[in-house]
Write an enzyme that holds these catalytic residues in place. Sequence first.
Site, PDB file in Angstrom:
ATOM      1  N   ASP A  36      -8.553 -33.069 -26.218  1.00 52.85           N
ATOM      2  CA  ASP A  36      -8.382 -32.727 -24.816  1.00 52.85           C
ATOM      3  C   ASP A  36      -7.278 -31.686 -24.706  1.00 52.85           C
ATOM      4  O   ASP A  36      -6.454 -31.552 -25.613  1.00 52.85           O
ATOM      5  CB  ASP A  36      -8.003 -33.963 -23.987  1.00 52.85           C
ATOM      6  CG  ASP A  36      -8.455 -33.861 -22.536  1.00 52.85           C
ATOM      7  OD1 ASP A  36      -7.993 -32.924 -21.849  1.00 52.85           O
ATOM      8  OD2 ASP A  36      -9.249 -34.692 -22.090  1.00 52.85           O
ATOM      9  N   ASP A  58      -8.756 -26.645 -26.947  1.00 49.86           N
ATOM     10  CA  ASP A  58      -9.632 -26.040 -25.950  1.00 49.86           C
ATOM     11  C   ASP A  58     -11.032 -26.019 -26.552  1.00 49.86           C
ATOM     12  O   ASP A  58     -11.244 -25.437 -27.622  1.00 49.86           O
ATOM     13  CB  ASP A  58      -9.134 -24.618 -25.661  1.00 49.86           C
ATOM     14  CG  ASP A  58      -9.994 -23.869 -24.657  1.00 49.86           C
ATOM     15  OD1 ASP A  58     -11.113 -24.324 -24.345  1.00 49.86           O
ATOM     16  OD2 ASP A  58      -9.563 -22.800 -24.192  1.00 49.86           O
ATOM     17  N   SER A 150     -25.448 -33.860 -16.402  1.00 49.39           N
ATOM     18  CA  SER A 150     -25.177 -34.367 -15.058  1.00 49.39           C
ATOM     19  C   SER A 150     -26.487 -34.409 -14.298  1.00 49.39           C
ATOM     20  O   SER A 150     -27.413 -33.623 -14.577  1.00 49.39           O
ATOM     21  CB  SER A 150     -24.189 -33.456 -14.323  1.00 49.39           C
ATOM     22  OG  SER A 150     -24.132 -33.777 -12.936  1.00 49.39           O
ATOM     23  N   TYR A 163     -22.082 -25.167 -11.459  1.00 53.07           N
ATOM     24  CA  TYR A 163     -22.056 -26.459 -12.133  1.00 53.07           C
ATOM     25  C   TYR A 163     -23.466 -26.887 -12.552  1.00 53.07           C
ATOM     26  O   TYR A 163     -23.689 -27.307 -13.684  1.00 53.07           O
ATOM     27  CB  TYR A 163     -21.431 -27.508 -11.214  1.00 53.07           C
ATOM     28  CG  TYR A 163     -21.252 -28.868 -11.853  1.00 53.07           C
ATOM     29  CD1 TYR A 163     -20.340 -29.047 -12.888  1.00 53.07           C
ATOM     30  CD2 TYR A 163     -21.989 -29.968 -11.421  1.00 53.07           C
ATOM     31  CE1 TYR A 163     -20.166 -30.282 -13.485  1.00 53.07           C
ATOM     32  CE2 TYR A 163     -21.819 -31.207 -12.008  1.00 53.07           C
ATOM     33  CZ  TYR A 163     -20.913 -31.366 -13.047  1.00 53.07           C
ATOM     34  OH  TYR A 163     -20.746 -32.585 -13.634  1.00 53.07           O
ATOM     35  N   LYS A 167     -24.864 -27.401 -16.452  1.00 51.96           N
ATOM     36  CA  LYS A 167     -25.364 -28.691 -16.931  1.00 51.96           C
ATOM     37  C   LYS A 167     -26.855 -28.637 -17.246  1.00 51.96           C
ATOM     38  O   LYS A 167     -27.339 -29.345 -18.141  1.00 51.96           O
ATOM     39  CB  LYS A 167     -25.061 -29.774 -15.899  1.00 51.96           C
ATOM     40  CG  LYS A 167     -23.570 -30.079 -15.751  1.00 51.96           C
ATOM     41  CD  LYS A 167     -22.941 -30.522 -17.071  1.00 51.96           C
ATOM     42  CE  LYS A 167     -21.500 -30.973 -16.906  1.00 51.96           C
ATOM     43  NZ  LYS A 167     -20.912 -31.457 -18.184  1.00 51.96           N
ATOM     44  N   PHE A 196     -19.695 -40.911 -10.565  1.00 52.81           N
ATOM     45  CA  PHE A 196     -18.862 -41.833 -11.329  1.00 52.81           C
ATOM     46  C   PHE A 196     -17.411 -41.766 -10.894  1.00 52.81           C
ATOM     47  O   PHE A 196     -16.934 -40.737 -10.418  1.00 52.81           O
ATOM     48  CB  PHE A 196     -18.958 -41.523 -12.833  1.00 52.81           C
ATOM     49  CG  PHE A 196     -20.041 -42.277 -13.542  1.00 52.81           C
ATOM     50  CD1 PHE A 196     -19.741 -43.215 -14.514  1.00 52.81           C
ATOM     51  CD2 PHE A 196     -21.376 -42.059 -13.219  1.00 52.81           C
ATOM     52  CE1 PHE A 196     -20.735 -43.919 -15.165  1.00 52.81           C
ATOM     53  CE2 PHE A 196     -22.381 -42.753 -13.871  1.00 52.81           C
ATOM     54  CZ  PHE A 196     -22.059 -43.691 -14.847  1.00 52.81           C
ATOM     55  N   THR A 198     -14.284 -40.954 -11.817  1.00 50.74           N
ATOM     56  CA  THR A 198     -13.565 -40.186 -12.827  1.00 50.74           C
ATOM     57  C   THR A 198     -12.581 -39.266 -12.121  1.00 50.74           C
ATOM     58  O   THR A 198     -12.689 -39.004 -10.923  1.00 50.74           O
ATOM     59  CB  THR A 198     -14.522 -39.325 -13.667  1.00 50.74           C
ATOM     60  OG1 THR A 198     -15.116 -38.326 -12.822  1.00 50.74           O
ATOM     61  CG2 THR A 198     -15.612 -40.172 -14.311  1.00 50.74           C
TER      62      THR A 198
END
Length: 255
Positions: A36, A58, A150, A163, A167, A196, A198
């Site tokens: 991470d 990264d 996703s 996005y 995905k 979710f 998160t």
Amino acid sequence: MQVKERTFLITGAASGLGAATAERLAAAGAKVVLCDLNDGVTALAARLGEGAKACLVDITSAEQMQQAFDTAVALGGERGLSGVIHCAGVVSVAKLVDRDGNPADLVSYARTVNINLVGTFNVMRLAAAAMAKNSPDDSGERGVIINTASIAAFDGQVGQCAYSASKAGVVGMSLPAARELSRHAIRVMAIAPGVFETPMMSEIPEDAVQALAANVPFPKRLGKAEEFAQLAEQIIVNPMLNGEVIRLDGGIRMQ
């Protein structure tokens, strides 16, 4: 494939889906390499014990990710790296034309695609190269790659062009990658989570989050990171799961 005494690399491991997956696999006896940009992975690795290593990397960097994979292979010893669960990514919301008539920012779009799609390809290619060197286990497998897509790949909402496209690209890579890597006995799967609990969800207004939760047919709530981790473990241990994208969404279909 077994989990106990195997080594797995998890991206996005500082929080959310990645952290929950790391905790579940470690509890099952696996060694884990936590990747991470957030230094929270260091604290998590310390809590999980000597079988866990943290890498501040990264995912779009070839050099940094290669170092992380080298760490994972070394940690795995004779068995090397058995699997990758790739959870790192970003969410972005922007309309093609804003309320003042201005076009969407191209740099922001490219950033989202670079992290979510190019970053996924970077992780996949390095994972495949590392696991192809493994000796097959008792079931004939060399490794497994689990990517995070996703439901936006299928049901993208207004403002999700970047996005959803990124995905959808992850979904699109799953089958051809599984077909290609079959000769190396490496499986490729993707999980497409719905809404979710998160840190990524915190970037969305609270009223919008509550509306999303209310639209989940059952269970009528946001998903829990532990449920993602449970599915990831099931994919690891079930050899017939390959080349597929599994929606993990409580039946929601976005409008």
